[in-house]
Design a protein around this motif. Sequence first.
Motif, mmCIF file in Angstrom:
data_model
loop_
_atom_site.group_PDB
_atom_site.id
_atom_site.type_symbol
_atom_site.label_atom_id
_atom_site.label_comp_id
_atom_site.label_asym_id
_atom_site.label_seq_id
_atom_site.Cartn_x
_atom_site.Cartn_y
_atom_site.Cartn_z
ATOM 1 N N ALA A 87 71.766 76.919 65.727
ATOM 2 C CA ALA A 87 71.109 78.241 65.980
ATOM 3 C C ALA A 87 69.983 78.401 65.061
ATOM 4 N N VAL A 88 70.163 78.092 63.704
ATOM 5 C CA VAL A 88 69.200 77.961 62.696
ATOM 6 C C VAL A 88 68.017 77.039 63.251
ATOM 7 N N ARG A 89 68.210 75.869 63.532
ATOM 8 C CA ARG A 89 66.874 75.002 64.147
ATOM 9 C C ARG A 89 66.273 75.826 65.175
ATOM 10 N N VAL A 90 66.793 76.331 66.178
ATOM 11 C CA VAL A 90 66.035 77.033 67.268
ATOM 12 C C VAL A 90 65.615 78.538 66.541
ATOM 13 N N ILE A 91 66.050 78.975 65.596
ATOM 14 C CA ILE A 91 65.396 80.166 64.990
ATOM 15 C C ILE A 91 63.893 79.378 64.230
ATOM 16 N N GLU A 92 64.270 78.422 63.333
ATOM 17 C CA GLU A 92 62.942 77.954 63.023
ATOM 18 C C GLU A 92 61.991 77.589 63.775
ATOM 19 N N HIS A 93 62.296 77.002 64.807
ATOM 20 C CA HIS A 93 61.112 76.388 65.980
ATOM 21 C C HIS A 93 60.554 77.920 66.403
ATOM 22 N N THR A 94 61.291 78.954 66.693
ATOM 23 C CA THR A 94 60.737 80.063 67.270
ATOM 24 C C THR A 94 59.808 80.826 66.147
ATOM 25 N N TRP A 95 60.089 80.826 64.929
ATOM 26 C CA TRP A 95 59.426 81.325 63.744
ATOM 27 C C TRP A 95 58.089 80.580 63.735
ATOM 28 N N HIS A 96 58.245 79.350 63.939
ATOM 29 C CA HIS A 96 56.874 78.526 63.733
ATOM 30 C C HIS A 96 55.978 78.722 64.712
ATOM 31 N N SER A 97 56.456 78.788 66.071
ATOM 32 C CA SER A 97 55.808 78.931 67.279
ATOM 33 C C SER A 97 54.960 80.443 67.126
ATOM 34 N N ALA A 98 56.127 81.426 66.644
ATOM 35 C CA ALA A 98 55.560 82.835 66.502
ATOM 36 C C ALA A 98 54.046 82.810 65.746
ATOM 37 N N LEU A 99 54.356 82.118 64.867
ATOM 38 C CA LEU A 99 53.102 81.976 63.488
ATOM 39 C C LEU A 99 52.089 81.459 64.268
ATOM 40 N N ILE A 100 52.407 80.511 64.982
ATOM 41 C CA ILE A 100 50.985 79.839 65.573
ATOM 42 C C ILE A 100 50.375 80.706 66.595
ATOM 43 N N THR A 101 51.086 81.433 67.449
ATOM 44 C CA THR A 101 50.626 82.308 68.578
ATOM 45 C C THR A 101 49.892 83.348 67.845
ATOM 46 N N TRP A 102 50.424 83.881 66.721
ATOM 47 C CA TRP A 102 49.816 85.201 66.251
ATOM 48 C C TRP A 102 48.447 84.661 65.477
ATOM 49 N N LEU A 103 48.498 83.468 64.930
ATOM 50 C CA LEU A 103 47.324 82.916 64.245
ATOM 51 C C LEU A 103 46.233 82.818 65.282
ATOM 52 N N SER A 104 46.521 82.393 66.424
ATOM 53 C CA SER A 104 45.635 82.104 67.703
ATOM 54 C C SER A 104 45.000 83.350 68.199
ATOM 55 N N GLY A 105 45.721 84.497 67.751
ATOM 56 C CA GLY A 105 45.389 85.762 68.658
ATOM 57 C C GLY A 105 46.229 85.952 69.835
ATOM 58 N N ARG A 106 47.107 85.068 70.201
ATOM 59 C CA ARG A 106 47.732 85.451 71.458
ATOM 60 C C ARG A 106 49.165 86.206 71.323
#
Length: 209
Positions: free
Chosen positions: A158-177
Motif C-alpha cells: 500500500a505504501v508503494r502505491v501511495i508513493e507512486h500516486t504522490w509522485h504522479s500527482a506532483l508531476i500532473t500538478w507541475l505540468s498544470g494538468r
Amino acid sequence: MTGEVRPASPPLTERQEARRRRILHASAQLAGRGGFDAVQMREVAEAAGVALGTLYRYFPSKIHLLVATMQDQLDHMHTTLRKRPPAGETASERVAETLMRAFRALQREPHLADAMVRALTFADRSVSPEVDTVSRQTTAIILDAMGQEHPTPQELSAVRVIEHTWHSALITWLSGRASIAQVKIDIETVCRLIDLTAPPPPPPGTGPA
C-alpha cells in the motif's frame, strides 16, 4: 559509463560533508530561481566555492546532483514532520496530512520541485542508489505518519502505491494538468489503502492479561 552502478563511497570527513552541503545549497538555490535548466555544473561549482573537478567527484552529473538535492529536501521535511507530527485520528488521515504538507512545501518552490522531479524522471541505472534513497526516505516519512515500525507486506505494498500516486500527482500538478484540490482528493483516496491493508485487531479477550 551509462548503466554502471558505482560502488559505495567511504564516509565523508567533516570538511568534505561541509563542502557537499554547500554544493547542495547552491544547487537548490539555482533550481529555485530557474528550474532544471538553471542548474549548470559550472555555475553550481562557482556558487559553492569549489573547483569544477571537485564537484564532479561528488556528483558525476547534473542528474546525480539534483536527485541528491531531493534527498536533502526530504531530509529537511522529515525533520520538520517529526517535530510537528500529523494530528489525524487514523493512519490514513495522518499519512494524507503528511503528504499534503510535503506537497505544499514543494509548492512554495515550484521551480525547485520541477527540477528535482525531472531529474528523477530522467535518472538512468547509474543513479539507482540515489533514486533508491529517495524512495526509502519517502517510505520512512509515510511509515512514521502511520506510526508503524514493523509494517506487514500488505502495508508495504500500500505504501508503494501511495508513493507512486504522490509522485504522479506532483508531476500532473507541475505540468498544470491538476489543481491542488484534485491532488488532495487523489492523495486522500489512495491513503485509504492503509486502512484496507491494516491487520485486523485481535478478538476481544485475546489481548495481554
